[in-house]
Design a protein around this motif. Structure first.
Motif, PDB file in Angstrom:
ATOM      1  N   ASN A 289       0.840  -1.196   0.000  1.00 37.51           N
ATOM      2  CA  ASN A 289       0.000   0.000   0.000  1.00 37.51           C
ATOM      3  C   ASN A 289       0.874   1.244   0.000  1.00 37.51           C
ATOM      4  OD1 ASN A 289      -2.316  -1.668   0.246  1.00 37.51           O
ATOM      5  ND2 ASN A 289      -2.096  -1.692   2.476  1.00 37.51           N
ATOM      6  N   SER A 290       0.266   2.364  -0.328  1.00 40.55           N
ATOM      7  CA  SER A 290       0.967   3.657  -0.333  1.00 40.55           C
ATOM      8  C   SER A 290       2.290   3.555  -1.082  1.00 40.55           C
ATOM      9  CB  SER A 290       1.207   4.129   1.107  1.00 40.55           C
ATOM     10  OG  SER A 290      -0.012   4.254   1.811  1.00 40.55           O
ATOM     11  N   LEU A 291       2.228   3.001  -2.256  1.00 39.84           N
ATOM     12  CA  LEU A 291       3.444   2.752  -3.022  1.00 39.84           C
ATOM     13  C   LEU A 291       4.132   4.051  -3.434  1.00 39.84           C
ATOM     14  CD1 LEU A 291       2.196  -0.290  -5.043  1.00 39.84           C
ATOM     15  CD2 LEU A 291       4.289  -0.247  -3.678  1.00 39.84           C
ATOM     16  N   LYS A 292       5.456   3.979  -3.470  1.00 40.63           N
ATOM     17  CA  LYS A 292       6.282   5.125  -3.827  1.00 40.63           C
ATOM     18  C   LYS A 292       7.133   4.759  -5.043  1.00 40.63           C
ATOM     19  CE  LYS A 292       6.817   6.176   1.115  1.00 40.63           C
ATOM     20  NZ  LYS A 292       7.795   6.376   2.210  1.00 40.63           N
ATOM     21  N   PRO A 293       7.581   5.739  -5.804  1.00 40.74           N
ATOM     22  CA  PRO A 293       8.450   5.433  -6.949  1.00 40.74           C
ATOM     23  C   PRO A 293       9.682   4.627  -6.543  1.00 40.74           C
ATOM     24  CG  PRO A 293       7.658   7.670  -7.127  1.00 40.74           C
ATOM     25  CD  PRO A 293       7.192   7.159  -5.786  1.00 40.74           C
ATOM     26  N   GLU A 294      10.193   4.834  -5.364  1.00 35.05           N
ATOM     27  CA  GLU A 294      11.385   4.092  -4.915  1.00 35.05           C
ATOM     28  C   GLU A 294      11.079   2.633  -4.595  1.00 35.05           C
ATOM     29  OE1 GLU A 294      10.224   7.018  -3.709  1.00 35.05           O
ATOM     30  OE2 GLU A 294      10.550   7.149  -1.514  1.00 35.05           O
ATOM     31  N   ASP A 295       9.819   2.235  -4.633  1.00 33.97           N
ATOM     32  CA  ASP A 295       9.470   0.817  -4.483  1.00 33.97           C
ATOM     33  C   ASP A 295       9.605   0.063  -5.799  1.00 33.97           C
ATOM     34  OD1 ASP A 295       6.819   1.848  -2.303  1.00 33.97           O
ATOM     35  OD2 ASP A 295       8.752   0.983  -1.720  1.00 33.97           O
ATOM     36  N   THR A 296       9.879   0.776  -6.874  1.00 33.94           N
ATOM     37  CA  THR A 296      10.036   0.137  -8.177  1.00 33.94           C
ATOM     38  C   THR A 296      11.195  -0.846  -8.156  1.00 33.94           C
ATOM     39  OG1 THR A 296       9.106   2.019  -9.376  1.00 33.94           O
ATOM     40  CG2 THR A 296      10.582   0.557 -10.600  1.00 33.94           C
ATOM     41  N   ALA A 297      10.905  -2.091  -8.525  1.00 36.93           N
ATOM     42  CA  ALA A 297      11.911  -3.157  -8.485  1.00 36.93           C
ATOM     43  C   ALA A 297      11.285  -4.445  -8.995  1.00 36.93           C
ATOM     44  CB  ALA A 297      12.419  -3.368  -7.058  1.00 36.93           C
ATOM     45  N   VAL A 298      12.128  -5.431  -9.184  1.00 39.31           N
ATOM     46  CA  VAL A 298      11.653  -6.794  -9.364  1.00 39.31           C
ATOM     47  C   VAL A 298      11.529  -7.406  -7.973  1.00 39.31           C
ATOM     48  CG1 VAL A 298      12.123  -9.066 -10.343  1.00 39.31           C
ATOM     49  CG2 VAL A 298      12.734  -6.998 -11.626  1.00 39.31           C
ATOM     50  N   TYR A 299      10.377  -7.986  -7.694  1.00 41.98           N
ATOM     51  CA  TYR A 299      10.108  -8.558  -6.377  1.00 41.98           C
ATOM     52  C   TYR A 299      10.185 -10.082  -6.461  1.00 41.98           C
ATOM     53  CZ  TYR A 299       8.790  -4.100  -4.396  1.00 41.98           C
ATOM     54  OH  TYR A 299       8.815  -2.809  -3.919  1.00 41.98           O
ATOM     55  N   TYR A 300      10.874 -10.657  -5.478  1.00 41.20           N
ATOM     56  CA  TYR A 300      11.092 -12.091  -5.436  1.00 41.20           C
ATOM     57  C   TYR A 300      10.566 -12.660  -4.128  1.00 41.20           C
ATOM     58  CZ  TYR A 300      14.601 -11.108  -9.054  1.00 41.20           C
ATOM     59  OH  TYR A 300      15.253 -10.690 -10.189  1.00 41.20           O
ATOM     60  N   CYS A 301       9.938 -13.830  -4.209  1.00 41.49           N
ATOM     61  CA  CYS A 301       9.678 -14.563  -2.980  1.00 41.49           C
ATOM     62  C   CYS A 301      10.722 -15.663  -2.852  1.00 41.49           C
ATOM     63  CB  CYS A 301       8.270 -15.135  -2.933  1.00 41.49           C
ATOM     64  SG  CYS A 301       7.889 -16.419  -4.131  1.00 41.49           S
ATOM     65  N   ALA A 302      10.966 -16.056  -1.621  1.00 39.39           N
ATOM     66  CA  ALA A 302      12.002 -17.041  -1.342  1.00 39.39           C
ATOM     67  C   ALA A 302      11.567 -17.912  -0.175  1.00 39.39           C
ATOM     68  CB  ALA A 302      13.322 -16.340  -1.016  1.00 39.39           C
ATOM     69  N   ALA A 303      12.029 -19.151  -0.185  1.00 38.95           N
ATOM     70  CA  ALA A 303      11.667 -20.130   0.844  1.00 38.95           C
ATOM     71  C   ALA A 303      12.904 -20.606   1.598  1.00 38.95           C
ATOM     72  CB  ALA A 303      10.955 -21.322   0.207  1.00 38.95           C
ATOM     73  N   ASP A 304      12.766 -20.656   2.890  1.00 33.28           N
ATOM     74  CA  ASP A 304      13.866 -21.058   3.768  1.00 33.28           C
ATOM     75  C   ASP A 304      13.475 -22.317   4.523  1.00 33.28           C
ATOM     76  OD1 ASP A 304      15.465 -19.466   6.656  1.00 33.28           O
ATOM     77  OD2 ASP A 304      15.908 -21.314   5.570  1.00 33.28           O
ATOM     78  N   ARG A 305      14.167 -23.421   4.256  1.00 33.70           N
ATOM     79  CA  ARG A 305      13.820 -24.701   4.896  1.00 33.70           C
ATOM     80  C   ARG A 305      14.493 -24.855   6.258  1.00 33.70           C
ATOM     81  NH1 ARG A 305      11.961 -28.215   7.191  1.00 33.70           N
ATOM     82  NH2 ARG A 305      11.510 -30.368   6.540  1.00 33.70           N
ATOM     83  N   TYR A 306      15.686 -24.316   6.405  1.00 33.25           N
ATOM     84  CA  TYR A 306      16.462 -24.535   7.633  1.00 33.25           C
ATOM     85  C   TYR A 306      16.763 -23.192   8.280  1.00 33.25           C
ATOM     86  CZ  TYR A 306      16.908 -29.029   5.366  1.00 33.25           C
ATOM     87  OH  TYR A 306      16.634 -30.213   4.748  1.00 33.25           O
ATOM     88  N   TRP A 307      15.825 -22.739   9.041  1.00 36.05           N
ATOM     89  CA  TRP A 307      15.825 -21.398   9.630  1.00 36.05           C
ATOM     90  C   TRP A 307      16.974 -21.209  10.617  1.00 36.05           C
ATOM     91  CZ3 TRP A 307      14.053 -16.810   8.811  1.00 36.05           C
ATOM     92  CH2 TRP A 307      13.843 -15.907   9.851  1.00 36.05           C
ATOM     93  N   THR A 308      17.762 -20.147  10.370  1.00 40.63           N
ATOM     94  CA  THR A 308      18.814 -19.785  11.322  1.00 40.63           C
ATOM     95  C   THR A 308      18.581 -18.391  11.906  1.00 40.63           C
ATOM     96  OG1 THR A 308      20.283 -18.770   9.676  1.00 40.63           O
ATOM     97  CG2 THR A 308      20.483 -21.157  10.007  1.00 40.63           C
ATOM     98  N   GLY A 309      17.536 -17.740  11.468  1.00 39.41           N
ATOM     99  CA  GLY A 309      17.197 -16.437  12.017  1.00 39.41           C
ATOM    100  C   GLY A 309      17.695 -15.248  11.217  1.00 39.41           C
ATOM    101  N   ARG A 310      18.505 -15.494  10.210  1.00 43.95           N
ATOM    102  CA  ARG A 310      19.046 -14.395   9.417  1.00 43.95           C
ATOM    103  C   ARG A 310      18.080 -14.075   8.283  1.00 43.95           C
ATOM    104  NH1 ARG A 310      24.510 -13.453  10.036  1.00 43.95           N
ATOM    105  NH2 ARG A 310      24.745 -12.987   7.815  1.00 43.95           N
TER     106      ARG A 310
END
Length: 125
Positions: A84-105
């Motif tokens: 919401n409330s998108l700004k021109p600086e939000d322009t980018a390619v957006y990626y989702c990613a999956a983490d199977r072995y969570w280390t907190g980073r």
């Protein structure tokens, strides 16, 4: 091995909203912490937010906090990024990613094991 496909990107005016989807297949979504990242031209890929396995825990980059929200439906194997409330600086390619072995980073691209192909978001001023 899980496969991720993002959708929902497009062109929107500043102040507008978009909802990105990330559909997972080949694995059980509840086994993964999910992250969203973005990459603008000439810049490194940066953390946007993450969502814990049950969906109860989330975290966001300061630049999007209060404007973006991540949710998931494990039964549908889908994660969403509401912007919401998108700004021109939000322009980018957006990626989702999956983490199977969570280390907190959660902010580190190296934390994540699987990535989607990305979807373009362009915000005009």
């Amino acid at each position: 091995q899980v496969q991720l496909v993002e959708s929902g990107g497009g062109l929107v005016q500043a102040g507008g909203s978009l909802r990105l989807s990330c559909a997972a297949s080949g694995g059980t979504l509840s086994n993964y912490v999910m992250g969203w990242f973005r990459q603008a031209p000439g810049k490194e890929r940066e953390f946007v937010g993450y969502n814990g396995r049950s969906g109860a825990n989330t975290g966001y980059a300061d630049s999007v906090k209060g404007r973006f929200a991540i949710s998931r439906d494990n039964a549908k194997n889908t994660v969403w990024l509401q912007m919401n409330s998108l700004k021109p600086e939000d322009t980018a390619v957006y990626y989702c990613a999956a983490d199977r072995y969570w280390t907190g980073r959660y902010y580190d691209t190296r934390e994540y094991d699987y990535w989607g192909q990305g979807t373009q978001v362009t915000v005009s001023s």
